[in-house]
Design a protein around this motif. Structure first.
Motif, mmCIF file in Angstrom:
data_model
loop_
_atom_site.group_PDB
_atom_site.id
_atom_site.type_symbol
_atom_site.label_atom_id
_atom_site.label_comp_id
_atom_site.label_asym_id
_atom_site.label_seq_id
_atom_site.Cartn_x
_atom_site.Cartn_y
_atom_site.Cartn_z
ATOM 1 N N THR A 20 3.327 0.740 3.217
ATOM 2 C CA THR A 20 3.200 -0.344 4.185
ATOM 3 C C THR A 20 3.108 -1.668 3.432
ATOM 4 N N VAL A 39 1.076 4.684 0.861
ATOM 5 C CA VAL A 39 0.290 5.531 1.767
ATOM 6 C C VAL A 39 0.376 6.992 1.382
ATOM 7 N N ASN A 40 1.578 7.460 1.045
ATOM 8 C CA ASN A 40 1.789 8.881 0.768
ATOM 9 C C ASN A 40 3.002 9.024 -0.134
ATOM 10 N N GLY A 95 6.093 -0.932 7.949
ATOM 11 C CA GLY A 95 6.046 0.226 7.058
ATOM 12 C C GLY A 95 7.429 0.805 6.858
ATOM 13 N N ASP A 97 0.849 -1.194 0.000
ATOM 14 C CA ASP A 97 0.000 0.000 0.000
ATOM 15 C C ASP A 97 0.880 1.239 0.000
#
Length: 497
Positions: A412, A402-403, A471, A400
């Protein structure tokens, strides 16, 4: 655009300079351009300084203590967040980062302004500390300033600063534990609260399987675990994420990189150094010379790496934008691409994909379509024992993003294992020279494009059918393709989605 407040004395002028640097760094993350970043920073800084001065001049409680409030820098960073929320409400949301706009309109943002007992635990714990203790914790853990420099700025004895910081960490943990018990929670969370306290007190204590599964699904308890676990290096991320909110980890990475640049250039602490301290000046000069030599080597390596790397990006990748006029941030740059590892001996002739440069005694015969398509995926740098096997996957991985910002990103990784594990090692490959700089809930090593995450002491055990997660923050340039070739303990993992 409002004018910046005027410092009241020389001490406040020095504080303003340090605070403005932090505010501008976070405002840059929150906006879609350098002009908007400067505007947001000025508005937030002016509002935050007015709020801080009003709190300092406010009435003192009957106990002799002023009302609980945040230290100066985190107070100004929260002012950036609230000013951005005001922009969104006033129709200026187009100036903000699109991901921030989504966050501002979500339940995650509402937690920071909702009922006090529902707010993030780190935010409540930091507010509950004495002002000097909170300043020490934030400057040392989040701003990543050298402890000797923090001690001089706060009027502490540098010889006792490390012990003082450890005491403050313990106080912060106690406040967070008390606030966690005071928070409204259901019966299941309540049953795990004291177990969580016991598990996080010792670095050698293992996490029971049922508690581990609960932390994977309960946001509030996972936040509590991050604040209560002082060992493992997760406290800075817990503070940044719990106090700042959106972009907290990206801000943390920027501040650490900025601190490394200042230290590498030999500038850290020069304003605070006593004039009669020649030994300190000599040491800083030595650091400056070494820093310049390292910088020269890195620039040479970067130039060589860029000349060797293939360029296929279109320049329109997500997250790229014009940073002209922005505050410079150190960029580690891509590493030199590593040569692909040589597979076991096959009937492929020398010079073909996967066997370049290897001698072959086999005749140059045509290969089947199956053989010719064996290496359509880019090859990583893992050893043969870490490569996926043709057996049925025993794990499933979910990656994923995230940003993402112009020179870095946060992601992550979650892996579901069909078999019980006493320990784990997750590996994958990057296509575009990404370099992992920080990882939590696992330790990281990287060899060229191949990254390996190894379990921490507290999350080694995974039950059959259970999940493991961690992460990281990484740098990227030009293109940021998702990773591939995931393995768990050397066995191939199927990718979700």
């Amino acid at each position: 655009m409002p004018d910046l407040p005027t410092p009241q004395d020389a001490t406040e002028a020095a504080l303003f300079s340090e605070c403005w640097d932090a505010v501008l760094a976070y405002a840059d993350l929150c906006t879609s351009g350098s002009t908007a970043a400067a505007q947001l920073a000025r508005e937030a800084f002016a509002h935050g300084i007015r709020e801080a001065r009003a709190a300092e001049a406010g009435p003192v409680r009957g106990t002799g203590r002023r009302p609980a409030r945040l230290p100066r820098i985190p107070l100004l960073l929260t002012s950036v967040r609230t000013t951005a929320a005001a922009w969104e409400e006033d129709g200026q949301g187009h100036k903000l980062d699109p991901d921030l706009r989504l966050w501002l309109n979500s339940d995650k943002a509402a937690r920071f302004t909702g009922p006090p007992l529902r707010r993030p635990l780190a935010l409540r714990g930091l507010r509950d500390l004495q002002q000097a203790d909170a300043e020490l914790l934030w400057l040392a853990e989040v701003e990543a300033l050298p402890l000797s420099l923090v001690a001089r700025r706060l009027g502490l004895d540098p010889a006792n600063a490390a012990e003082e910081l450890q005491q403050v960490r313990t106080l912060f943990r106690d406040r967070c534990h008390r606030n966690h018990l005071d928070s409204p929670m259901d019966a299941r969370c309540r049953s795990y609260a004291r177990l969580l306290d016991a598990v996080t007190r010792s670095p050698d204590a293992g996490t029971p399987d049922d508690l581990s599964r609960h932390l994977a699904t309960c946001v509030e308890c996972a936040e509590a675990a991050a604040c209560l676990r002082l060992h493992g290096g997760g406290l800075p991320a817990a503070l940044a994420g719990g106090v700042i909110g959106w972009g907290g980890l990206a801000y943390l990475e920027r501040r650490r990189r900025a601190a490394e640049v200042r230290l590498g250039a030999g500038r850290a602490g020069t304003a605070d150094r006593a004039a009669d301290d020649p030994e300190d000046g000599t040491q800083k000069a030595r650091v400056a010379r070494n820093g310049l030599l390292v910088a020269a080597v890195l620039v040479s390596a970067l130039a060589l790496g860029v000349s060797l790397m293939p360029f296929g990006g279109s320049g329109d990748e997500p997250g790229t934008r014009d940073d002209a006029g922005r505050q410079p941030v150190a960029d580690p740059g891509p590493s030199l691409p590593s040569a692909p590892s040589v597979p076991p001996a096959t009937s492929q002739p020398a010079g073909t994909a996967g066997g370049a440069g290897a001698a072959s005694d086999e005749p140059d015969t045509p290969r089947s379509s199956e053989s010719s398509n064996r290496h359509t995926e880019p090859q990583g740098t893992a050893s043969p024992t870490d490569r996926p096997t043709p057996a049925e996957p025993t794990c499933r991985v979910e990656y994923d993003l995230v940003n993402q910002w112009p020179d870095g990103f946060q992601a992550t990784v979650s892996v579901t294992s069909t078999a019980a594990l006493d320990s784990w090692r997750v590996s994958w490959s990057f296509r575009d020279g990404q370099q992992v700089g920080q990882m939590w809930d696992a330790s990281v090593s990287q060899d060229g494009s191949r990254v390996t995450a190894t379990a921490a002491d507290y999350n080694k055990s995974v039950p059959a059918g259970g999940d493991l997660a961690f992460g990281f923050i990484s740098s990227w340039r030009g293109k940021n393709s998702p990773p591939y070739d995931f393995t768990l303990n050397g066995r191939a993992c199927a990718k979700s989605g």
